[in-house]
Design a protein around this motif. Structure first.
Motif, short mmCIF file in Angstrom:
data_model
loop_
_atom_site.label_atom_id
_atom_site.label_comp_id
_atom_site.label_asym_id
_atom_site.label_seq_id
_atom_site.Cartn_x
_atom_site.Cartn_y
_atom_site.Cartn_z
N UNK A 47 0.81 -1.23 0.00
CA UNK A 47 0.00 0.00 0.00
C UNK A 47 0.84 1.26 0.00
N UNK A 48 2.06 1.19 0.57
CA UNK A 48 2.94 2.36 0.52
C UNK A 48 4.37 1.94 0.84
N UNK A 49 5.31 2.74 0.35
CA UNK A 49 6.73 2.49 0.60
C UNK A 49 7.33 3.73 1.24
N UNK A 50 7.84 3.58 2.47
CA UNK A 50 8.45 4.70 3.17
C UNK A 50 9.96 4.60 3.14
N UNK A 51 10.62 5.48 3.87
CA UNK A 51 12.09 5.51 3.88
C UNK A 51 12.69 4.33 4.61
N UNK A 54 7.77 -0.64 4.80
CA UNK A 54 6.78 -0.82 3.74
C UNK A 54 5.47 -1.26 4.38
N UNK A 55 4.37 -0.64 3.96
CA UNK A 55 3.05 -1.01 4.46
C UNK A 55 2.43 -2.00 3.49
N UNK A 56 1.77 -3.01 4.07
CA UNK A 56 1.37 -4.17 3.27
C UNK A 56 0.10 -4.79 3.84
N UNK A 65 -0.07 -4.15 7.63
CA UNK A 65 1.16 -4.46 8.36
C UNK A 65 2.27 -3.51 7.92
N UNK A 66 3.23 -3.34 8.81
CA UNK A 66 4.40 -2.53 8.49
C UNK A 66 5.63 -3.42 8.54
N UNK A 68 9.76 -3.85 8.09
CA UNK A 68 11.03 -3.12 8.07
C UNK A 68 11.78 -3.41 6.77
N UNK A 69 12.28 -2.38 6.13
CA UNK A 69 12.99 -2.55 4.86
C UNK A 69 14.26 -3.40 5.02
N UNK A 70 14.86 -3.36 6.22
CA UNK A 70 16.07 -4.13 6.44
C UNK A 70 15.85 -5.63 6.30
N UNK A 71 14.59 -6.07 6.38
CA UNK A 71 14.27 -7.50 6.31
C UNK A 71 13.95 -7.95 4.88
N UNK A 72 13.86 -7.00 3.94
CA UNK A 72 13.33 -7.31 2.61
C UNK A 72 14.43 -7.38 1.56
N UNK A 73 14.35 -8.41 0.73
CA UNK A 73 15.25 -8.54 -0.41
C UNK A 73 14.68 -7.77 -1.61
#
Length: 287
Positions: A47-51, A54-56, A65-66, A68-73
């Motif tokens: 639904x959105x991508x922040x700094x 990511x909201x999903x 859900x939110x 953390x970008x550090x967890x995403x490939x």
């Protein structure tokens, strides 16, 4: 004839509309996919991508859900576009012990590892961990100097493999399976050693003296001067013994012995250790 052509055209139009509708439904049902660094996937709608996050929403759910970008490939969008968030870590050049393939008998042949020694002492002031490592290294060095036809694994490698596999060096003598330890370490033989260091108490040696000297002053009074001194040394005496057991990767005991040490020092066991190593199956004094 004209009616048949009209019916055919109408059927083709209905078919085209049906196909278009099915493609639209398929397009609507396709989900965004979040691929995490650990390999797991989350399917639904981004639904959105922040700094930093990511909201999903999961497919068929309204709860947001939110992540953390550090967890995403990466994110694989329903449109077909892929956006990389983090590159996965490159595999280690040196595999950990748990990643190494099991050693083969050929790999292990003529290789020997000395395990951390067991230290038994009644001296509360002794640094047992340091002594355990010292005795292990003394034993490994003795095998290098006093044997032939055998390759001795560096104790640092031995201890690293044990630690990576969660094996406590303090309890190897009572809880370890020699055969399993040898295979794990990639050697044909493992050496179990123990040293008993008993504090027998302190002994003081030396001498003391005192003298007196009379000095006449003004012929009326006498002054007496006393001198004292001496030297003394206090030594702690120890009784030491050392034991060695060598097992093969088949679980058989190929050597076992124990010796009382000569001398009163805490490291007097070293000479006895060398004596036994020389008499192992690869030693210079083996018969």
């Amino acid at each position: 004839m004209k009616l048949s052509i009209n019916l055919l055209i109408a059927a083709m139009m209905v078919m085209s509309l049906t196909i278009f509708h099915l493609e639209a439904i398929a397009q609507e049902e396709k989900n965004d996919v979040i691929v995490k660094l650990d390999g797991s996937k989350m399917e639904g709608k981004v639904t959105s991508i922040g700094s930093s996050s990511i909201k999903f929403k999961y497919a068929g759910e309204d709860l947001e859900y939110e992540v953390n970008k550090d967890e995403i490939n990466k994110i694989e969008f329903a449109s077909g576009r892929t956006e990389t968030i983090n590159e996965p870590a490159a595999p280690s050049a040196v595999p950990t012990a748990s990643q190494r393939p099991a050693s083969t008998p050929e790999d292990r042949r003529n290789k020997l590892a000395v395990l951390p020694f067991q230290i038994i002492t009644n001296d509360q002031g002794m640094m047992v961990d340091a002594l355990r490592s010292k005795a292990q290294n003394e034993c490994a060095n003795s095998f290098r100097k006093n044997t032939s036809l055998i390759s001795v694994q560096d104790p640092m490698i031995t201890n690293s493999i044990l630690e990576q596999n969660g094996i406590d060096g303090h309890h190897l003598a009572t809880a370890a399976n020699p055969q399993e330890i040898a295979v794990l370490l990639g050697v044909e033989y493992v050496v179990f050693g123990s040293t008993d260091i008993e504090n027998k108490g302190a002994v003081t040696t030396g001498s003391a003296y005192s003298t007196e000297k009379e000095k006449e002053k003004n012929r009326k009074e006498t002054k007496t001067t006393t001198y004292s001194g001496g030297s003394a040394t206090t030594t702690i005496n120890y009784d030491c013994s050392v034991s060695l057991k060598v097992f093969s990767d088949q679980g058989s005991n190929v050597y076992a012995d124990s010796r009382e040490a000569f001398g009163n020092d805490s490291d007097s066991y070293v000479n006895s250790l060398n004596y036994m190593v020389k008499r192992t199956p690869w030693g210079k004094k083996h018969k």
